[in-house]
Design an enzyme around this catalytic site. Structure first.
Site, PDB file in Angstrom:
ATOM      1  N   ASP A  43       0.853  -1.192   0.000  1.00  0.00           N
ATOM      2  CA  ASP A  43       0.000   0.000   0.000  1.00  0.00           C
ATOM      3  C   ASP A  43       0.890   1.245   0.000  1.00  0.00           C
ATOM      4  OD1 ASP A  43      -3.226   0.505   0.953  1.00  0.00           O
ATOM      5  OD2 ASP A  43      -1.816   2.192   1.110  1.00  0.00           O
ATOM      6  N   ASN A  78     -12.850  -3.296   2.395  1.00  0.00           N
ATOM      7  CA  ASN A  78     -13.840  -2.232   2.564  1.00  0.00           C
ATOM      8  C   ASN A  78     -14.815  -2.259   1.392  1.00  0.00           C
ATOM      9  OD1 ASN A  78     -12.598  -1.251   4.939  1.00  0.00           O
ATOM     10  ND2 ASN A  78     -11.087  -0.158   3.712  1.00  0.00           N
ATOM     11  N   GLY A  98     -15.304   3.304   3.821  1.00  0.00           N
ATOM     12  CA  GLY A  98     -14.070   3.995   3.449  1.00  0.00           C
ATOM     13  C   GLY A  98     -13.431   3.473   2.184  1.00  0.00           C
ATOM     14  N   GLN A  99     -14.197   2.725   1.375  1.00  0.00           N
ATOM     15  CA  GLN A  99     -13.609   2.255   0.106  1.00  0.00           C
ATOM     16  C   GLN A  99     -13.354   3.446  -0.804  1.00  0.00           C
ATOM     17  OE1 GLN A  99     -15.921  -0.624  -2.171  1.00  0.00           O
ATOM     18  NE2 GLN A  99     -14.199  -1.055  -3.542  1.00  0.00           N
ATOM     19  N   HIS A 122     -10.146  -5.325  -3.242  1.00  0.00           N
ATOM     20  CA  HIS A 122      -8.810  -5.569  -2.683  1.00  0.00           C
ATOM     21  C   HIS A 122      -8.919  -6.012  -1.242  1.00  0.00           C
ATOM     22  CE1 HIS A 122      -9.882  -1.302  -2.395  1.00  0.00           C
ATOM     23  NE2 HIS A 122      -9.272  -1.276  -1.223  1.00  0.00           N
ATOM     24  N   HIS A 132      -6.898  -5.904   2.216  1.00  0.00           N
ATOM     25  CA  HIS A 132      -5.766  -5.321   2.936  1.00  0.00           C
ATOM     26  C   HIS A 132      -5.191  -6.401   3.849  1.00  0.00           C
ATOM     27  CE1 HIS A 132      -6.865  -0.923   2.309  1.00  0.00           C
ATOM     28  NE2 HIS A 132      -8.042  -1.472   2.092  1.00  0.00           N
TER      29      HIS A 132
HETATM   30  P1  5GP Z   1      -9.703   1.377   0.347  1.00  0.00           P
HETATM   31  O1  5GP Z   1      -9.821   2.629   1.183  1.00  0.00           O
HETATM   32  O2  5GP Z   1     -10.391   1.523  -0.995  1.00  0.00           O
HETATM   33  O3  5GP Z   1     -10.098   0.120   1.081  1.00  0.00           O
HETATM   34  O4  5GP Z   1      -8.160   1.189   0.098  1.00  0.00           O
HETATM   35  C1  5GP Z   1      -7.473   1.706  -1.002  1.00  0.00           C
HETATM   36  C2  5GP Z   1      -6.017   1.641  -0.649  1.00  0.00           C
HETATM   37  O5  5GP Z   1      -5.278   1.817  -1.829  1.00  0.00           O
HETATM   38  C3  5GP Z   1      -5.579   2.721   0.335  1.00  0.00           C
HETATM   39  O6  5GP Z   1      -5.038   2.109   1.499  1.00  0.00           O
HETATM   40  C4  5GP Z   1      -4.538   3.521  -0.454  1.00  0.00           C
HETATM   41  O7  5GP Z   1      -3.467   3.956   0.357  1.00  0.00           O
HETATM   42  C5  5GP Z   1      -4.110   2.550  -1.535  1.00  0.00           C
HETATM   43  N1  5GP Z   1      -3.696   3.177  -2.777  1.00  0.00           N
HETATM   44  C6  5GP Z   1      -4.364   4.147  -3.457  1.00  0.00           C
HETATM   45  N2  5GP Z   1      -3.700   4.476  -4.585  1.00  0.00           N
HETATM   46  C7  5GP Z   1      -2.594   3.676  -4.612  1.00  0.00           C
HETATM   47  C8  5GP Z   1      -1.515   3.562  -5.535  1.00  0.00           C
HETATM   48  O8  5GP Z   1      -1.432   4.233  -6.568  1.00  0.00           O
HETATM   49  N3  5GP Z   1      -0.545   2.642  -5.248  1.00  0.00           N
HETATM   50  C9  5GP Z   1      -0.601   1.861  -4.125  1.00  0.00           C
HETATM   51  N4  5GP Z   1       0.392   0.997  -3.931  1.00  0.00           N
HETATM   52  N5  5GP Z   1      -1.604   1.968  -3.228  1.00  0.00           N
HETATM   53  C10 5GP Z   1      -2.581   2.855  -3.469  1.00  0.00           C
END
Ligand code: 5GP
Length: 117
Positions: free
Chosen positions: A33, A90, A96-97, A103, A105
């Site tokens: 991440d 999420n 918070g998605q 994905h 985590h």
């Molecule tokens: P969500 O909030 O949708 O569950 O998680 C999305 C995750 O993707 C976040 O933890 C964010 O830091 C990560 N993320 C967003 N853009 C990028 C990116 O360009 N590269 C990487 N490696 N992680 C990303």
């Protein structure tokens, strides 16, 4: 926030933007991440662009299973197995998605509070 067929994760899958990849098969990709919340924070994604668990259908059952197996493999690789870790996904705005490509985590390397905020 990205919705629909393509997202920033699609660009990572196609290697159009860089990511620190830690695990890859023909159907699954795992990378660090960009904004880690713990010493280990890896995202495990299907190469197929499914928006979230809520958008998965019966024919996605196999890939959903592969994601969980890959998450456990990543955790082993990262040395999280003896202490434990968290696998979370999420779904939607209230959770918070922010990236609408499913994905998991994989988070660990420090004590994790439960329930999350
Ligand atoms: P969500 O909030 O949708 O569950 O998680 C999305 C995750 O993707 C976040 O933890 C964010 O830091 C990560 N993320 C967003 N853009 C990028 C990116 O360009 N590269 C990487 N490696 N992680 C990303």
């Amino acid at each position: 926030m990205t919705h629909g067929g393509d997202t920033i994760f699609g660009k990572i899958i196609r290697k159009e933007i860089p990511a620190q990849i830690v695990y890859e098969t023909d159907r699954v990709l795992a990378f660090r991440d960009i904004n880690p919340v713990a010493p280990v924070h890896v995202l495990v994604i299907p190469k197929k662009p499914i928006e979230s668990v809520a958008a998965a259908v019966a024919t996605d059952a196999e890939i959903l299973g592969e994601l969980l197996i890959a998450a456990a493999e990543v955790a082993r690789q990262e040395g999280l197995e003896p202490g434990g870790y968290r696998v979370v996904t999420n779904i939607g705005a209230d959770a918070g998605q922010t990236v609408f490509h499913l994905h998991l985590h994989v988070i660990g390397g420090r004590p994790l509070l439960w329930p999350p905020g």
